[in-house]
Design an enzyme around this catalytic site. Structure first.
Site, PDB file in Angstrom:
ATOM      1  N   ASP A   1      -6.313   1.157   1.124  1.00 36.55           N
ATOM      2  CA  ASP A   1      -6.350   1.360   2.571  1.00 36.55           C
ATOM      3  C   ASP A   1      -7.713   0.895   3.080  1.00 36.55           C
ATOM      4  O   ASP A   1      -8.471   0.247   2.355  1.00 36.55           O
ATOM      5  CB  ASP A   1      -6.098   2.831   2.917  1.00 36.55           C
ATOM      6  CG  ASP A   1      -7.220   3.752   2.448  1.00 36.55           C
ATOM      7  OD1 ASP A   1      -8.112   3.294   1.701  1.00 36.55           O
ATOM      8  OD2 ASP A   1      -7.198   4.938   2.818  1.00 36.55           O
TER       9      ASP A   1
ATOM     10  N   LYS B   1       0.831  -1.201   0.000  1.00 36.76           N
ATOM     11  CA  LYS B   1       0.000   0.000   0.000  1.00 36.76           C
ATOM     12  C   LYS B   1       0.870   1.257   0.000  1.00 36.76           C
ATOM     13  O   LYS B   1       0.646   2.183  -0.799  1.00 36.76           O
ATOM     14  CB  LYS B   1      -0.920   0.024   1.222  1.00 36.76           C
ATOM     15  CG  LYS B   1      -1.922   1.167   1.214  1.00 36.76           C
ATOM     16  CD  LYS B   1      -2.441   1.497   2.591  1.00 36.76           C
ATOM     17  CE  LYS B   1      -1.462   2.383   3.360  1.00 36.76           C
ATOM     18  NZ  LYS B   1      -2.009   2.919   4.620  1.00 36.76           N
TER      19      LYS B   1
END
Length: 257
Positions: A164, A146
């Site tokens: 997220d 991420k």
């Protein structure tokens, strides 16, 4: 002629394992294009909310944001980045002083260690420069997929989807990109988002999830895609369309994706 059947050591036939099928989503290609077109009108130039001054401070800020709010990270890093905006300066600052700067952030002790280790690796292996590939970024301490995707997008202009909690929730709640893991949701979004909108899609989705399609209760009355949304959690009386919209900005089939 019958096809040969594979056997195990007990000489019993073994059935071939079929690959898992991708979940069928209840949107047409035109509906998906319209969703992202509206996001683009609402926020033509979306910006990430983590404060940074260069790729290095962005890497640090995103790594620090795990299990913390952007606002909380910004409060902690303003003074930190004023004195240490390069890996070399961060190493000179030292772990103890980094820890003091970020002590208001969750898991600050472990994060301070990672910031120093990350800085050292950048100096020792990358000449003090943040690498431009995901494969190299994820080798840095405290940097996962991420974080790497956020850096690729925000620092280097490479279109990615960094999943997220907000994007993971939207993918499943809206039934746009269902998946059991962040990687599955990322892959699903990358399959459906029209290329025209891919560069900004990451920020559109995060901001939509943060301020409108909130975790506890979606604010559907303020949602610009409420009439298109096919979430089972929708709280408005606006029905989702039953028939496909006309094709917009994309070619090909109007059928469900």
């Amino acid at each position: 002629m019958d096809k040969p059947t594979s056997k195990n050591k007990s000489n019993k036939p073994v059935r071939a394992v079929r690959p898992l099928r991708r979940p069928r989503i209840p949107y047409t290609r035109a509906e998906i294009a319209e969703i992202f077109r509206r996001f683009s009108v609402q926020r033509p130039e979306p910006k990430g909310e983590l404060e940074h001054v260069n790729p290095f401070t962005l890497v640090v800020a995103v790594a620090l944001s795990a299990q913390a709010t952007d606002a909380g990270v910004n409060r902690a890093t303003r003074d930190l980045f004023a004195v240490a905006d390069t890996p070399e300066k961060m190493l000179a600052l030292g772990e103890d002083r980094v820890r003091e700067h970020i002590k208001t952030i969750g898991l600050f002790r472990n994060k301070a260690k990672n910031v120093i280790a990350l800085s050292r690796k950048l100096v020792d292996e990358f000449g003090g420069q943040v690498p431009r590939s995901r494969e190299e970024l994820v080798t840095l301490p405290g940097v996962g997929r991420k974080t790497a995707n956020v850096v690729l997008s925000m620092a280097f202009g490479i279109p990615t989807i960094a999943v997220d909690t907000h994007i993971f929730r939207l993918g499943n709640r809206l039934r746009l990109a269902p998946g059991k893991t962040p990687d599955e949701v990322e892959a699903a979004f990358l399959r459906i988002i029209p290329e025209t909108y891919l560069f900004h899609a990451h920020h559109w989705l995060i901001l939509h999830g943060r301020y409108v399609c909130k975790a506890r209760k979606p604010d559907c009355e303020r949602c610009i895609i409420a009439d298109l949304c096919k979430s089972k959690e929708k709280t408005t009386d606006i029905p989702a369309p039953l028939t496909p919209l006309p094709p917009q900005e994309i070619g090909g089939s109007q059928g469900a994706v």
